[in-house]
Design a protein around this motif. Structure first.
Motif, PDB file in Angstrom:
ATOM      1  N   VAL A  14      -9.606  -4.809  -4.152  1.00 40.40           N
ATOM      2  CA  VAL A  14      -9.010  -3.694  -3.416  1.00 40.40           C
ATOM      3  C   VAL A  14      -9.916  -2.475  -3.466  1.00 40.40           C
ATOM      4  O   VAL A  14     -10.360  -2.057  -4.540  1.00 40.40           O
ATOM      5  CB  VAL A  14      -7.621  -3.337  -3.992  1.00 40.40           C
ATOM      6  CG1 VAL A  14      -7.079  -2.068  -3.345  1.00 40.40           C
ATOM      7  CG2 VAL A  14      -6.654  -4.503  -3.797  1.00 40.40           C
ATOM      8  N   GLY A  62       0.800  -1.206   0.000  1.00 37.80           N
ATOM      9  CA  GLY A  62       0.000   0.000   0.000  1.00 37.80           C
ATOM     10  C   GLY A  62       0.838   1.263   0.000  1.00 37.80           C
ATOM     11  O   GLY A  62       2.014   1.262   0.379  1.00 37.80           O
ATOM     12  N   VAL A 111      -4.567   5.134   3.502  1.00 41.04           N
ATOM     13  CA  VAL A 111      -3.976   4.483   2.325  1.00 41.04           C
ATOM     14  C   VAL A 111      -4.713   4.956   1.080  1.00 41.04           C
ATOM     15  O   VAL A 111      -5.930   4.812   0.978  1.00 41.04           O
ATOM     16  CB  VAL A 111      -4.071   2.946   2.454  1.00 41.04           C
ATOM     17  CG1 VAL A 111      -3.584   2.271   1.175  1.00 41.04           C
ATOM     18  CG2 VAL A 111      -3.264   2.465   3.662  1.00 41.04           C
ATOM     19  N   THR A 112      -3.963   5.535   0.142  1.00 43.06           N
ATOM     20  CA  THR A 112      -4.584   6.073  -1.068  1.00 43.06           C
ATOM     21  C   THR A 112      -4.416   5.173  -2.287  1.00 43.06           C
ATOM     22  O   THR A 112      -5.044   5.404  -3.320  1.00 43.06           O
ATOM     23  CB  THR A 112      -3.999   7.456  -1.391  1.00 43.06           C
ATOM     24  OG1 THR A 112      -2.570   7.338  -1.522  1.00 43.06           O
ATOM     25  CG2 THR A 112      -4.331   8.449  -0.278  1.00 43.06           C
ATOM     26  N   ASP A 113      -3.563   4.163  -2.172  1.00 45.58           N
ATOM     27  CA  ASP A 113      -3.384   3.229  -3.283  1.00 45.58           C
ATOM     28  C   ASP A 113      -2.896   1.908  -2.704  1.00 45.58           C
ATOM     29  O   ASP A 113      -2.129   1.887  -1.728  1.00 45.58           O
ATOM     30  CB  ASP A 113      -2.360   3.772  -4.286  1.00 45.58           C
ATOM     31  CG  ASP A 113      -2.300   2.957  -5.576  1.00 45.58           C
ATOM     32  OD1 ASP A 113      -3.190   2.093  -5.777  1.00 45.58           O
ATOM     33  OD2 ASP A 113      -1.373   3.173  -6.370  1.00 45.58           O
ATOM     34  N   ALA A 114      -3.328   0.803  -3.259  1.00 46.39           N
ATOM     35  CA  ALA A 114      -2.854  -0.525  -2.868  1.00 46.39           C
ATOM     36  C   ALA A 114      -2.881  -1.407  -4.098  1.00 46.39           C
ATOM     37  O   ALA A 114      -3.821  -1.358  -4.890  1.00 46.39           O
ATOM     38  CB  ALA A 114      -3.724  -1.118  -1.760  1.00 46.39           C
ATOM     39  N   THR A 162      -9.372   1.062  -1.338  1.00 45.75           N
ATOM     40  CA  THR A 162      -8.640   1.776  -0.288  1.00 45.75           C
ATOM     41  C   THR A 162      -9.548   2.733   0.470  1.00 45.75           C
ATOM     42  O   THR A 162     -10.573   3.191  -0.054  1.00 45.75           O
ATOM     43  CB  THR A 162      -7.465   2.557  -0.879  1.00 45.75           C
ATOM     44  OG1 THR A 162      -7.948   3.478  -1.867  1.00 45.75           O
ATOM     45  CG2 THR A 162      -6.463   1.613  -1.526  1.00 45.75           C
ATOM     46  N   ASP A 163      -9.137   3.062   1.696  1.00 43.94           N
ATOM     47  CA  ASP A 163      -9.938   3.983   2.502  1.00 43.94           C
ATOM     48  C   ASP A 163      -9.739   5.433   2.080  1.00 43.94           C
ATOM     49  O   ASP A 163     -10.526   6.305   2.436  1.00 43.94           O
ATOM     50  CB  ASP A 163      -9.626   3.814   3.993  1.00 43.94           C
ATOM     51  CG  ASP A 163      -8.180   4.146   4.355  1.00 43.94           C
ATOM     52  OD1 ASP A 163      -7.444   4.689   3.513  1.00 43.94           O
ATOM     53  OD2 ASP A 163      -7.788   3.872   5.502  1.00 43.94           O
ATOM     54  N   ASP A 164      -8.667   5.705   1.301  1.00 39.13           N
ATOM     55  CA  ASP A 164      -8.359   7.039   0.772  1.00 39.13           C
ATOM     56  C   ASP A 164      -8.122   8.070   1.873  1.00 39.13           C
ATOM     57  O   ASP A 164      -8.112   9.275   1.610  1.00 39.13           O
ATOM     58  CB  ASP A 164      -9.460   7.538  -0.180  1.00 39.13           C
ATOM     59  CG  ASP A 164      -9.493   6.718  -1.469  1.00 39.13           C
ATOM     60  OD1 ASP A 164      -8.438   6.163  -1.837  1.00 39.13           O
ATOM     61  OD2 ASP A 164     -10.563   6.615  -2.084  1.00 39.13           O
ATOM     62  N   GLU A 188      -8.100  -0.602   5.544  1.00 38.29           N
ATOM     63  CA  GLU A 188      -7.260   0.198   4.660  1.00 38.29           C
ATOM     64  C   GLU A 188      -7.393  -0.175   3.189  1.00 38.29           C
ATOM     65  O   GLU A 188      -7.218   0.679   2.319  1.00 38.29           O
ATOM     66  CB  GLU A 188      -5.796   0.075   5.103  1.00 38.29           C
ATOM     67  CG  GLU A 188      -5.540   0.687   6.484  1.00 38.29           C
ATOM     68  CD  GLU A 188      -4.089   0.598   6.908  1.00 38.29           C
ATOM     69  OE1 GLU A 188      -3.298  -0.104   6.223  1.00 38.29           O
ATOM     70  OE2 GLU A 188      -3.735   1.211   7.925  1.00 38.29           O
ATOM     71  N   THR A 189      -7.716  -1.446   2.905  1.00 34.87           N
ATOM     72  CA  THR A 189      -7.718  -1.877   1.498  1.00 34.87           C
ATOM     73  C   THR A 189      -8.963  -2.643   1.072  1.00 34.87           C
ATOM     74  O   THR A 189      -9.120  -2.916  -0.114  1.00 34.87           O
ATOM     75  CB  THR A 189      -6.501  -2.782   1.223  1.00 34.87           C
ATOM     76  OG1 THR A 189      -6.659  -4.014   1.946  1.00 34.87           O
ATOM     77  CG2 THR A 189      -5.200  -2.097   1.641  1.00 34.87           C
TER      78      THR A 189
END
Length: 317
Positions: A266, A193, A273-276, A268-270, A227-228
């Motif tokens: 996937v 992530g 975590v903004t990318d996974a 993400t919660d943004d 988070e993801t």
């Protein structure tokens, strides 16, 4: 699986906790020329060496001019030698005689990682002492008053506790447990992530703090899902402990796990975590070699977890 090689988890000294209540232990050791001292200022250690800094062990005589409000602690002993730390107060950054510079613990660990991996005893000793000294200094800096009544507290037990004269109770250093996990799916891909606060392109394993009343395995599942959106299994073997690493920035203990995903979509919660992304070994190797993906430093448990899955070292960049 073999144990992880974790630089922040190595130590070559005995903490000798039974000695902490000896009368005037620190004072007596300061008067003993065979004692050795780690000096700290502003969270940094006095070091020797420029390109590869190493925390230096000073004789007590080098600290004769230490201010009266310097904070001393007993770190332990090894092979008949006792070790102290001294935290010099904010303001004057004058180096003690015999030291070349002030350096942060991360910088020292990166420089000494090869020696640690080779288990050179003297390097492991100084490194273990340094981790303990930085963690202890950080705790003292934020616990000068009683958490119950607000009164100033006094350092006792050779630096390993603080006493409140009003409540007549002692407070001890605390460590915040956090899980960190290599999440792998049935296709043997790894999930990495990108945190909102990181530079573009940096990816690492997921992590998060343990909440009150929560089991470590449940923390792994909760953090990955939050988070993801990825779901970690609940069967035996779906969450496997791999090792721990002290992380005194300021007061964490990183508990490493390998986790198996049973649902891989996937989302993400943004926020944190903004990318996974899922990576195969070939994809991660290519992305790391090209600089498209930046990986955590070699001193971290995150890097160890990733490289354990990968099977060998990844490109350093």
């Amino acid at each position: 699986m073999h144990p992880l090689e974790l630089p922040f988890s190595r130590a070559g000294h005995d903490r000798a906790a039974h000695r902490r209540t000896e009368p005037d232990l620190v004072g007596r050791l300061r008067a003993d020329p065979s004692t050795r001292v780690l000096a700290l200022h502003g969270g940094r250690l006095a070091v020797v060496g420029q390109e590869i800094p190493r925390a230096t062990l000073l004789p007590p005589a080098a600290l004769l001019d230490a201010p009266v409000d310097a904070s001393w602690a007993f770190l332990g002993e090894a092979d008949g030698t006792a070790y102290l730390s001294v935290v010099l107060p904010d303001g004057d950054e004058t180096l003690p005689p015999g030291a070349a510079a002030w350096a942060g613990l991360r910088q020292i660990v990166l420089g000494q990682s090869g020696a640690l991996a080779a288990a050179e005893p003297d390097v492991v000793l100084v490194h273990g002492l340094s981790v303990a000294a930085v963690a202890l200094a950080g705790w003292h800096s934020t616990h000068r008053r009683c958490g119950r009544c607000g009164e100033p507290t006094a350092v006792v037990q050779a630096g390993w506790a603080r006493h409140c004269p009003v409540d007549e109770r002692e407070t001890y250093p605390r460590t915040d447990p956090a899980v960190i996990m290599a999440v792998v799916d049935d296709a043997d891909r790894i999930l990495l992530g990108h945190a909102a606060t990181w530079p573009a392109g940096r990816f690492s394993t997921l992590a998060g703090f343990v909440e009150a009343g929560e089991a470590l395995e449940d923390t792994v599942r909760r953090e990955v899902a939050e988070e993801t959106g990825v779901v970690v299994g609940t069967s035996p073997g779906d969450v496997v402990y791999r090792g721990s690493q002290a992380w005194p920035f300021p007061a964490s203990l990183m508990l490493g796990f390998r986790a198996r995903a049973v649902a891989t979509a996937v989302q993400t919660d943004d926020e944190e975590v903004t990318d996974a992304r899922w990576f195969t070994r070939d994809e991660l190797a290519a992305a790391a070699a090209s600089g498209e993906v930046g990986l955590p430093g070699r001193h971290s448990i995150a890097r160890a977890l990733i490289e354990e899955w990968f099977g060998r070292e990844l490109p350093a960049r």
